[in-house]
Design a protein around this motif. Structure first.
Motif, PDB file in Angstrom:
ATOM      1  N   GLU A   6     -23.087   7.997  -4.778  1.00  0.00           N
ATOM      2  CA  GLU A   6     -24.323   7.216  -4.636  1.00  0.00           C
ATOM      3  C   GLU A   6     -24.414   6.530  -3.276  1.00  0.00           C
ATOM      4  O   GLU A   6     -25.500   6.273  -2.788  1.00  0.00           O
ATOM      5  N   GLY A   7     -23.273   6.212  -2.688  1.00  0.00           N
ATOM      6  CA  GLY A   7     -23.255   5.559  -1.382  1.00  0.00           C
ATOM      7  C   GLY A   7     -21.914   5.763  -0.712  1.00  0.00           C
ATOM      8  O   GLY A   7     -20.901   5.240  -1.182  1.00  0.00           O
ATOM      9  N   GLU A   8     -21.882   6.528   0.349  1.00  0.00           N
ATOM     10  CA  GLU A   8     -20.642   6.898   1.028  1.00  0.00           C
ATOM     11  C   GLU A   8     -19.831   5.678   1.466  1.00  0.00           C
ATOM     12  O   GLU A   8     -18.605   5.726   1.504  1.00  0.00           O
ATOM     13  N   ALA A   9     -20.493   4.578   1.761  1.00  0.00           N
ATOM     14  CA  ALA A   9     -19.782   3.384   2.220  1.00  0.00           C
ATOM     15  C   ALA A   9     -18.800   2.866   1.173  1.00  0.00           C
ATOM     16  O   ALA A   9     -17.806   2.225   1.509  1.00  0.00           O
ATOM     17  N   TYR A  10     -19.049   3.143  -0.086  1.00  0.00           N
ATOM     18  CA  TYR A  10     -18.190   2.657  -1.160  1.00  0.00           C
ATOM     19  C   TYR A  10     -16.868   3.423  -1.231  1.00  0.00           C
ATOM     20  O   TYR A  10     -15.930   2.979  -1.873  1.00  0.00           O
ATOM     21  N   SER A  11     -16.780   4.549  -0.548  1.00  0.00           N
ATOM     22  CA  SER A  11     -15.572   5.380  -0.611  1.00  0.00           C
ATOM     23  C   SER A  11     -14.336   4.629  -0.133  1.00  0.00           C
ATOM     24  O   SER A  11     -13.239   4.850  -0.667  1.00  0.00           O
ATOM     25  N   THR A  12     -14.488   3.746   0.829  1.00  0.00           N
ATOM     26  CA  THR A  12     -13.352   2.977   1.329  1.00  0.00           C
ATOM     27  C   THR A  12     -12.749   2.117   0.222  1.00  0.00           C
ATOM     28  O   THR A  12     -11.533   2.084   0.043  1.00  0.00           O
ATOM     29  N   MET A  67       0.866  -1.182   0.000  1.00  0.00           N
ATOM     30  CA  MET A  67       0.000   0.000   0.000  1.00  0.00           C
ATOM     31  C   MET A  67       0.899   1.228   0.000  1.00  0.00           C
ATOM     32  O   MET A  67       1.894   1.273   0.719  1.00  0.00           O
ATOM     33  N   GLN A  68       0.527   2.213  -0.821  1.00  0.00           N
ATOM     34  CA  GLN A  68       1.281   3.466  -0.842  1.00  0.00           C
ATOM     35  C   GLN A  68       0.531   4.531  -0.050  1.00  0.00           C
ATOM     36  O   GLN A  68      -0.666   4.406   0.206  1.00  0.00           O
ATOM     37  N   LEU A  69       1.253   5.555   0.337  1.00  0.00           N
ATOM     38  CA  LEU A  69       0.625   6.668   1.042  1.00  0.00           C
ATOM     39  C   LEU A  69      -0.412   7.337   0.150  1.00  0.00           C
ATOM     40  O   LEU A  69      -0.235   7.441  -1.062  1.00  0.00           O
ATOM     41  N   ALA A  70      -1.491   7.785   0.751  1.00  0.00           N
ATOM     42  CA  ALA A  70      -2.537   8.499   0.018  1.00  0.00           C
ATOM     43  C   ALA A  70      -2.103   9.945  -0.206  1.00  0.00           C
ATOM     44  O   ALA A  70      -1.365  10.520   0.596  1.00  0.00           O
ATOM     45  N   THR A  71      -2.586  10.511  -1.286  1.00  0.00           N
ATOM     46  CA  THR A  71      -2.295  11.905  -1.617  1.00  0.00           C
ATOM     47  C   THR A  71      -3.591  12.706  -1.624  1.00  0.00           C
ATOM     48  O   THR A  71      -4.692  12.146  -1.593  1.00  0.00           O
ATOM     49  N   ALA A  72      -3.452  14.018  -1.710  1.00  0.00           N
ATOM     50  CA  ALA A  72      -4.628  14.880  -1.826  1.00  0.00           C
ATOM     51  C   ALA A  72      -5.414  14.526  -3.084  1.00  0.00           C
ATOM     52  O   ALA A  72      -6.648  14.532  -3.091  1.00  0.00           O
ATOM     53  N   LYS A  73      -4.694  14.197  -4.153  1.00  0.00           N
ATOM     54  CA  LYS A  73      -5.344  13.807  -5.402  1.00  0.00           C
ATOM     55  C   LYS A  73      -6.220  12.567  -5.202  1.00  0.00           C
ATOM     56  O   LYS A  73      -7.326  12.486  -5.760  1.00  0.00           O
ATOM     57  N   ASP A  74      -5.752  11.609  -4.404  1.00  0.00           N
ATOM     58  CA  ASP A  74      -6.555  10.421  -4.105  1.00  0.00           C
ATOM     59  C   ASP A  74      -7.842  10.804  -3.381  1.00  0.00           C
ATOM     60  O   ASP A  74      -8.925  10.326  -3.708  1.00  0.00           O
ATOM     61  N   GLU A  75      -7.715  11.681  -2.394  1.00  0.00           N
ATOM     62  CA  GLU A  75      -8.897  12.117  -1.628  1.00  0.00           C
ATOM     63  C   GLU A  75      -9.919  12.800  -2.533  1.00  0.00           C
ATOM     64  O   GLU A  75     -11.121  12.547  -2.438  1.00  0.00           O
ATOM     65  N   ILE A  76      -9.450  13.652  -3.420  1.00  0.00           N
ATOM     66  CA  ILE A  76     -10.344  14.367  -4.339  1.00  0.00           C
ATOM     67  C   ILE A  76     -11.016  13.394  -5.296  1.00  0.00           C
ATOM     68  O   ILE A  76     -12.229  13.473  -5.534  1.00  0.00           O
ATOM     69  N   ALA A  77     -10.246  12.447  -5.823  1.00  0.00           N
ATOM     70  CA  ALA A  77     -10.798  11.468  -6.764  1.00  0.00           C
ATOM     71  C   ALA A  77     -11.884  10.619  -6.105  1.00  0.00           C
ATOM     72  O   ALA A  77     -12.900  10.311  -6.740  1.00  0.00           O
ATOM     73  N   VAL A  78     -11.694  10.265  -4.844  1.00  0.00           N
ATOM     74  CA  VAL A  78     -12.703   9.485  -4.131  1.00  0.00           C
ATOM     75  C   VAL A  78     -13.994  10.286  -4.002  1.00  0.00           C
ATOM     76  O   VAL A  78     -15.088   9.772  -4.230  1.00  0.00           O
ATOM     77  N   GLN A  79     -13.880  11.561  -3.663  1.00  0.00           N
ATOM     78  CA  GLN A  79     -15.067  12.402  -3.514  1.00  0.00           C
ATOM     79  C   GLN A  79     -15.806  12.600  -4.829  1.00  0.00           C
ATOM     80  O   GLN A  79     -17.025  12.712  -4.853  1.00  0.00           O
ATOM     81  N   LYS A  80     -15.072  12.622  -5.935  1.00  0.00           N
ATOM     82  CA  LYS A  80     -15.687  12.825  -7.244  1.00  0.00           C
ATOM     83  C   LYS A  80     -16.255  11.540  -7.850  1.00  0.00           C
ATOM     84  O   LYS A  80     -17.040  11.604  -8.791  1.00  0.00           O
ATOM     85  N   ASP A  81     -15.846  10.400  -7.323  1.00  0.00           N
ATOM     86  CA  ASP A  81     -16.267   9.122  -7.889  1.00  0.00           C
ATOM     87  C   ASP A  81     -17.783   8.951  -7.769  1.00  0.00           C
ATOM     88  O   ASP A  81     -18.360   9.158  -6.706  1.00  0.00           O
ATOM     89  N   LYS A  82     -18.394   8.565  -8.859  1.00  0.00           N
ATOM     90  CA  LYS A  82     -19.851   8.413  -8.929  1.00  0.00           C
ATOM     91  C   LYS A  82     -20.367   7.408  -7.895  1.00  0.00           C
ATOM     92  O   LYS A  82     -21.392   7.626  -7.254  1.00  0.00           O
ATOM     93  N   ARG A  83     -19.638   6.315  -7.708  1.00  0.00           N
ATOM     94  CA  ARG A  83     -20.072   5.276  -6.764  1.00  0.00           C
ATOM     95  C   ARG A  83     -20.073   5.794  -5.330  1.00  0.00           C
ATOM     96  O   ARG A  83     -20.951   5.463  -4.534  1.00  0.00           O
ATOM     97  N   THR A  84     -19.114   6.649  -5.005  1.00  0.00           N
ATOM     98  CA  THR A  84     -19.056   7.232  -3.671  1.00  0.00           C
ATOM     99  C   THR A  84     -20.203   8.214  -3.461  1.00  0.00           C
ATOM    100  O   THR A  84     -20.791   8.266  -2.384  1.00  0.00           O
TER     101      THR A  84
END
Length: 121
Positions: free
Chosen positions: A46-52, A27-44
């Motif tokens: 639709e359901g916050e639980a999918y963000s993980t 596993m690599q360290l998360a970046t700000a870009k990763d956090e932003i991409a998760v928030q923009k993801d359609k699946r997230t």
């Protein structure tokens, strides 16, 4: 030198479509870009639980011989492994190491000991 990738071993393992169980990963360290991409993801959205699962698909470099980690593959994680990965993610991204100071009750020798993650027992 900054360490950005960390080895892990899943307690049970991730089973692929062919029934092969994969346990060792990176596993690599998360970046700000990763956090932003998760928030923009359609699946997230639709359901916050999918963000993980979306976040893990971005930061897990490989598990066993699997090097393309998707949220769909991670849906097959056993709950014990999902809990382990959450703790591991938090340890490397937010908490650093999990060492605590310890004192031997017999000889009063002082040292540090690393706390185990769930599944490492």
């Amino acid at each position: 030198m900054l360490t950005t990738e960390f080895d892990f071993t899943l307690p049970r393992g991730l089973m692929d479509t062919e029934g092969v169980v994969h346990r060792d990963g990176v596993m690599q360290l998360a970046t700000a870009k990763d956090e932003i991409a998760v928030q923009k993801d359609k699946r997230t959205q639709e359901g916050e639980a999918y963000s993980t699962l979306v976040m893990f698909s971005r930061v897990i470099v490989r598990v066993g011989t699997l090097s393309k980690i998707t949220p769909e593959i991670l849906e097959n994680l056993f709950t014990r492994d999902l809990s382990y990965l959450r703790e591991f993610y938090n340890r490397i991204n937010q908490q650093g190491n999990s060492e605590i100071p310890v004192c031997c009750p017999n000889c009063n020798n002082k040292f540090s000991s690393e706390l185990a993650l769930s599944g490492e027992f």
